[in-house]
Design an enzyme around this catalytic site. Structure first.
Site, PDB file in Angstrom:
ATOM      1  N   ASP A  97     -10.544   3.903   4.019  1.00  0.00           N
ATOM      2  CA  ASP A  97     -10.904   2.492   4.001  1.00  0.00           C
ATOM      3  C   ASP A  97     -12.426   2.318   3.964  1.00  0.00           C
ATOM      4  O   ASP A  97     -12.913   1.218   3.711  1.00  0.00           O
ATOM      5  CB  ASP A  97     -10.371   1.866   5.295  1.00  0.00           C
ATOM      6  CG  ASP A  97      -9.686   0.546   5.084  1.00  0.00           C
ATOM      7  OD1 ASP A  97      -9.467   0.176   3.921  1.00  0.00           O
ATOM      8  OD2 ASP A  97      -9.373  -0.093   6.105  1.00  0.00           O
ATOM      9  N   GLN A 125      -4.707  -1.260   9.484  1.00  0.00           N
ATOM     10  CA  GLN A 125      -4.718  -2.583   8.868  1.00  0.00           C
ATOM     11  C   GLN A 125      -5.427  -3.586   9.786  1.00  0.00           C
ATOM     12  O   GLN A 125      -5.171  -3.635  10.996  1.00  0.00           O
ATOM     13  CB  GLN A 125      -3.281  -3.037   8.577  1.00  0.00           C
ATOM     14  CG  GLN A 125      -3.175  -4.331   7.809  1.00  0.00           C
ATOM     15  CD  GLN A 125      -3.699  -4.252   6.371  1.00  0.00           C
ATOM     16  OE1 GLN A 125      -3.758  -3.178   5.776  1.00  0.00           O
ATOM     17  NE2 GLN A 125      -4.090  -5.374   5.822  1.00  0.00           N
ATOM     18  N   LYS A 166       0.847  -1.206   0.000  1.00  0.00           N
ATOM     19  CA  LYS A 166       0.000   0.000   0.000  1.00  0.00           C
ATOM     20  C   LYS A 166       0.874   1.244   0.000  1.00  0.00           C
ATOM     21  O   LYS A 166       0.659   2.182  -0.766  1.00  0.00           O
ATOM     22  CB  LYS A 166      -0.938  -0.003   1.224  1.00  0.00           C
ATOM     23  CG  LYS A 166      -2.069  -0.997   1.077  1.00  0.00           C
ATOM     24  CD  LYS A 166      -2.886  -1.181   2.357  1.00  0.00           C
ATOM     25  CE  LYS A 166      -3.929  -2.279   2.137  1.00  0.00           C
ATOM     26  NZ  LYS A 166      -4.703  -2.630   3.336  1.00  0.00           N
TER      27      LYS A 166
HETATM   28  N1  GUN Z   1      -7.062  -6.414   5.818  1.00  0.00           N
HETATM   29  C1  GUN Z   1      -7.377  -7.082   4.684  1.00  0.00           C
HETATM   30  N2  GUN Z   1      -8.003  -6.283   3.813  1.00  0.00           N
HETATM   31  C2  GUN Z   1      -8.100  -5.067   4.391  1.00  0.00           C
HETATM   32  C3  GUN Z   1      -8.627  -3.807   3.967  1.00  0.00           C
HETATM   33  O1  GUN Z   1      -9.174  -3.636   2.879  1.00  0.00           O
HETATM   34  N3  GUN Z   1      -8.516  -2.803   4.862  1.00  0.00           N
HETATM   35  C4  GUN Z   1      -7.953  -2.969   6.080  1.00  0.00           C
HETATM   36  N4  GUN Z   1      -7.902  -1.925   6.888  1.00  0.00           N
HETATM   37  N5  GUN Z   1      -7.440  -4.109   6.498  1.00  0.00           N
HETATM   38  C5  GUN Z   1      -7.514  -5.150   5.650  1.00  0.00           C
END
Ligand code: GUN
Length: 293
Positions: free
Chosen positions: A121, A98, A54
């Site tokens: 998110d 995350q 990311k």
């Molecule tokens: N863990 C797996 N996919 C995601 C996501 O799209 N956002 C977040 N914050 N954590 C994740």
């Protein structure tokens, strides 16, 4: 049936090029450099990979990005205080915590502490509410990526029966809302299935579009689908494989070899939904920065 591979990597690359151009414009015309901060609590190996990707992708598109690495023992108070600081930091336009978080931290409480205007998110209750009311602000990245993949591969879900497996807050639930919105890329008839669903096979067989997000390797098999189905595989499962140097391989929730014999279009794992999730996170971060003009 010959299937068409829905190449998430290629589609996400073209989206990232579009984003990079907009980032350049935003910097040149308004002196705003979009900033994304990712918070990772603990050292889950898969999460570490996702977070690194990311940040790298954000930087590739010209954004500013940092990762806040916190130990697995971080207290709720410490994490909340980090988030409050970022909520007030004008150089940070997007905050992503995350998931999953360690068990002692309440995910809902943590997500609700993020400024909804920085919640790239799309998991803050306010943004989830806006989505389900039909006026989305930030759409969660994975559902958003799935919608874009369908549209950009000429598989508009309008009027189609979309069957989703998995009712998570990150994928299944927001995707069911998104695809049933009265809008471009929506207008689908959605069935949301889960571990208590009866006669699952009859439902998956009636799908025009099948989305699997349950985290069970190769759960969807040949008998469960009909000819011509469009298949989206959200699963990223690590399956032990001693023939590989790292000791495992990645497998989706779909038995790709056999299901692809019936599918008209299908996403691979890796290289399908994963890269799209990152592209749409960047889209949301750019959007958050544009709102500051
Ligand atoms: N863990 C797996 N996919 C995601 C996501 O799209 N956002 C977040 N914050 N954590 C994740």
């Amino acid at each position: 049936m010959t299937y068409k591979l829905i190449d998430g990597k290629a589609i996400s690359n073209s989206i990232k090029i579009e984003i990079k151009e907009s980032v350049t414009d935003l910097i040149r015309e308004h002196s705003i450099k979009p900033g994304l901060t990712v918070i990772l609590v603990g050292n889950d190996p898969a999460s570490q990979v996702y977070v690194r990707n990311k940040r790298r992708s954000a930087i590739e598109t010209g954004m500013f990005s940092t990762v806040v690495n916190l130990p697995g023992s971080t207290s709720k108070e410490e994490l909340l205080s980090r988030i409050v600081t970022l909520n007030h930091d004008d150089n940070c336009h997007g905050i992503l915590v995350q998931l999953p978080l360690p068990d002692h931290l309440d995910e809902n409480e943590i997500l609700a502490s993020i400024d909804p205007e920085k919640d790239v998110d799309g998991l803050h209750p306010k943004n989830i509410g806006l989505l389900s009311m039909g006026s989305p602000r930030f759409v969660p990245a994975t559902p958003f990526g799935i919608k874009e993949m369908l549209m950009r591969s000429n598989n508009d879900p309008k009027g189609k029966h979309v069957v989703i497996l998995g009712r998570s807050n990150i994928v299944g639930k927001p995707l069911s809302n998104l695809l049933s919105l009265k809008t471009q890329g929506g207008d689908a008839t959605v069935t949301l299935c889960h571990s208590r669903t009866k006669n699952l096979e009859a439902i998956t067989q009636s799908a025009d579009v099948l989305v699997a997000a349950i985290g069970i390797p190769e759960f969807i098999t040949y008998e469960m689908v009909s000819d011509g189905v469009v298949v989206i595989d959200v699963g990223v499962n690590r399956v032990e494989d001693k023939t590989r140097e790292r000791g495992y391989r990645l497998t989706g929730d779909i038995a790709f070899e056999e299901v692809s014999q019936k599918a008209s279009a299908i996403t691979p794992v890796p290289g399908g939904v994963g890269p799209m999730t990152i592209a749409m996170l960047l889209h949301n971060t750019l959007d958050a920065a544009y709102r500051k003009i």
